[in-house]
Design a protein around this motif. Structure first.
Motif, PDB file in Angstrom:
ATOM      1  N   GLU A 159       7.442   4.203  -6.224  1.00 42.33           N
ATOM      2  CA  GLU A 159       7.223   5.377  -5.373  1.00 42.33           C
ATOM      3  C   GLU A 159       5.845   5.357  -4.713  1.00 42.33           C
ATOM      4  O   GLU A 159       5.715   5.726  -3.547  1.00 42.33           O
ATOM      5  CB  GLU A 159       7.392   6.661  -6.189  1.00 42.33           C
ATOM      6  CG  GLU A 159       8.821   6.990  -6.552  1.00 42.33           C
ATOM      7  CD  GLU A 159       8.951   8.390  -7.132  1.00 42.33           C
ATOM      8  OE1 GLU A 159       7.940   9.128  -7.133  1.00 42.33           O
ATOM      9  OE2 GLU A 159      10.060   8.747  -7.564  1.00 42.33           O
ATOM     10  N   GLU A 160       4.829   4.962  -5.457  1.00 44.43           N
ATOM     11  CA  GLU A 160       3.477   4.968  -4.905  1.00 44.43           C
ATOM     12  C   GLU A 160       3.349   3.984  -3.739  1.00 44.43           C
ATOM     13  O   GLU A 160       2.763   4.307  -2.700  1.00 44.43           O
ATOM     14  CB  GLU A 160       2.460   4.620  -5.997  1.00 44.43           C
ATOM     15  CG  GLU A 160       2.314   5.689  -7.069  1.00 44.43           C
ATOM     16  CD  GLU A 160       1.935   7.037  -6.476  1.00 44.43           C
ATOM     17  OE1 GLU A 160       1.103   7.073  -5.544  1.00 44.43           O
ATOM     18  OE2 GLU A 160       2.480   8.055  -6.931  1.00 44.43           O
ATOM     19  N   PHE A 161       3.897   2.790  -3.910  1.00 41.75           N
ATOM     20  CA  PHE A 161       3.848   1.801  -2.833  1.00 41.75           C
ATOM     21  C   PHE A 161       4.635   2.298  -1.622  1.00 41.75           C
ATOM     22  O   PHE A 161       4.203   2.158  -0.473  1.00 41.75           O
ATOM     23  CB  PHE A 161       4.409   0.468  -3.314  1.00 41.75           C
ATOM     24  CG  PHE A 161       4.438  -0.591  -2.240  1.00 41.75           C
ATOM     25  CD1 PHE A 161       3.279  -1.265  -1.866  1.00 41.75           C
ATOM     26  CD2 PHE A 161       5.623  -0.902  -1.586  1.00 41.75           C
ATOM     27  CE1 PHE A 161       3.301  -2.226  -0.865  1.00 41.75           C
ATOM     28  CE2 PHE A 161       5.652  -1.871  -0.590  1.00 41.75           C
ATOM     29  CZ  PHE A 161       4.484  -2.532  -0.226  1.00 41.75           C
ATOM     30  N   ALA A 162       5.811   2.903  -1.884  1.00 46.10           N
ATOM     31  CA  ALA A 162       6.618   3.418  -0.786  1.00 46.10           C
ATOM     32  C   ALA A 162       5.886   4.516  -0.030  1.00 46.10           C
ATOM     33  O   ALA A 162       5.952   4.602   1.203  1.00 46.10           O
ATOM     34  CB  ALA A 162       7.944   3.944  -1.323  1.00 46.10           C
ATOM     35  N   ARG A 163       5.144   5.342  -0.754  1.00 42.24           N
ATOM     36  CA  ARG A 163       4.386   6.420  -0.117  1.00 42.24           C
ATOM     37  C   ARG A 163       3.265   5.853   0.754  1.00 42.24           C
ATOM     38  O   ARG A 163       3.014   6.328   1.864  1.00 42.24           O
ATOM     39  CB  ARG A 163       3.821   7.354  -1.186  1.00 42.24           C
ATOM     40  CG  ARG A 163       3.137   8.587  -0.628  1.00 42.24           C
ATOM     41  CD  ARG A 163       2.715   9.535  -1.728  1.00 42.24           C
ATOM     42  NE  ARG A 163       3.859  10.184  -2.352  1.00 42.24           N
ATOM     43  CZ  ARG A 163       4.303   9.930  -3.570  1.00 42.24           C
ATOM     44  NH1 ARG A 163       3.711   9.005  -4.311  1.00 42.24           N
ATOM     45  NH2 ARG A 163       5.336  10.561  -4.077  1.00 42.24           N
ATOM     46  N   VAL A 164       2.616   4.804   0.263  1.00 42.91           N
ATOM     47  CA  VAL A 164       1.541   4.170   1.031  1.00 42.91           C
ATOM     48  C   VAL A 164       2.079   3.563   2.319  1.00 42.91           C
ATOM     49  O   VAL A 164       1.409   3.592   3.362  1.00 42.91           O
ATOM     50  CB  VAL A 164       0.832   3.094   0.179  1.00 42.91           C
ATOM     51  CG1 VAL A 164      -0.106   2.251   1.033  1.00 42.91           C
ATOM     52  CG2 VAL A 164       0.065   3.752  -0.959  1.00 42.91           C
ATOM     53  N   THR A 165       3.292   3.041   2.287  1.00 43.40           N
ATOM     54  CA  THR A 165       3.873   2.424   3.482  1.00 43.40           C
ATOM     55  C   THR A 165       4.387   3.445   4.487  1.00 43.40           C
ATOM     56  O   THR A 165       4.854   3.070   5.561  1.00 43.40           O
ATOM     57  CB  THR A 165       5.021   1.479   3.095  1.00 43.40           C
ATOM     58  OG1 THR A 165       6.046   2.226   2.415  1.00 43.40           O
ATOM     59  CG2 THR A 165       4.526   0.354   2.206  1.00 43.40           C
ATOM     60  N   GLY A 166       4.318   4.729   4.139  1.00 40.07           N
ATOM     61  CA  GLY A 166       4.705   5.770   5.085  1.00 40.07           C
ATOM     62  C   GLY A 166       6.099   6.319   4.911  1.00 40.07           C
ATOM     63  O   GLY A 166       6.551   7.133   5.733  1.00 40.07           O
TER      64      GLY A 166
END
Length: 299
Positions: A159-166
């Motif tokens: 989830e954190e990586f997905a959030r960083v990617t927008g």
């Protein structure tokens, strides 16, 4: 005696195929998110929708869908904000759903026997209106799980990586929960509300014994889902046994069989990796020796 000579079996088989496709299609994301029991919780909440359907003299399928979607959204909100008391809130939601189903069914003048076909599945009770509702809801599930597979996979993995990617993580999490709720109500006429979670999770776990990529796991899990739902439905007709329990037992049998098949393959792969290390082959050394149920990668 041809099984297709009976209109109710034609409807039951069509519903079984649709359920066999969409249950693993949603389940693969739940497994990646480590929410394998989410379908079971939604099934408890859906009982209130079935009871309301009886009480209001409307379609239990559509009413259960509405209540399940609401329950799934509440589950996600509890997951976000519940913190230490989240498990207590979820427990109240699940058991309240069961109690509400029994209460509303009783107020409608029925008995708990009226809930049996929804709890454990029933072939003879799949009506034409049920098939229509199942088809429409299944189409929605497939559009979401296939059309947004890359985004849903990304959020399920990290989830954190997905959030960083927008990516809109919360919206995608809610969409996954809603899709799971719809799947539960689609499957309740074939497998039953109390057993549907197994059909969402076990085919995925079975597929992961042999596959390494997301696409391969998705395809094999759906193939297993369709096979066991058709097999269970046909067996139920000829042997006069409950369809839901038959389907679940076949699913578990498939998992055991694929696990037994995968074990020697994993050992051979481990030996090949060890040999590659000894020979200093970098290409072979890059092949993982083992894989766990959460390691499905790639889309």
């Amino acid at each position: 005696m041809d099984i297709l000579d009976y209109a109710f079996m034609q409807r039951a088989l069509l519903a079984a195929v649709l359920v066999g496709v969409i249950a693993p299609a949603v389940g693969i994301y739940l497994v990646q998110r480590r929410q394998a029991l989410m379908g079971d919780g939604i099934g408890h909440v859906a009982m209130t929708g079935v009871g309301l359907g009886f009480l209001l003299n409307t379609s239990p399928v559509w009413m259960a869908t509405a209540v399940s979607v609401l329950g799934a959204v509440l589950m996600e909100l509890i997951r976000w904000y519940g913190r230490t008391r989240g498990d207590i809130a979820l427990a109240m939601l699940f058991y309240g759903g069961m109690a509400g189903g029994v209460m509303f069914t009783s107020l409608a003048g029925g008995s708990t026997a009226n809930l049996t076909s929804y709890l454990f599945g029933s072939l003879s009770t799949v009506s034409e209106s049920d098939v229509t509702a199942i088809f429409l809801l299944a189409a929605f599930v497939l559009v979401v799980t296939l059309g947004l597979r890359r985004q849903l996979f990304a959020v399920s993995q990290d989830e954190e990586f997905a959030r960083v990617t927008g990516l809109p993580v919360r919206a995608l999490n809610l969409l996954t929960a809603v899709t799971a709720a719809v799947t539960v109500t689609v499957a309740m006429r074939v497998v039953g509300l109390l057993l549907v979670s197994a059909l969402m999770v076990v085919p995925v776990a079975a597929a992961q014994q042999l596959t390494r990529s997301f696409a391969a796991t998705f395809a094999v899990a759906v193939a297993i889902g369709v096979s066991v739902t058709i097999g269970g439905t046909v067996t139920s007709f000829y042997q006069d046994v409950p369809p839901g329990s038959t389907i679940v037992l076949l699913t578990i049998g498939a998992f055991i069989a694929l696990t037994a098949l995968a074990t020697p393959l994993a050992r051979r792969r481990a030996r090949a990796l060890a040999a590659a290390h000894s020979a200093g082959d970098p290409a072979e050394c890059a092949i993982p020796a083992t894989r766990g149920p959460e390691s499905t990668v790639g889309v």
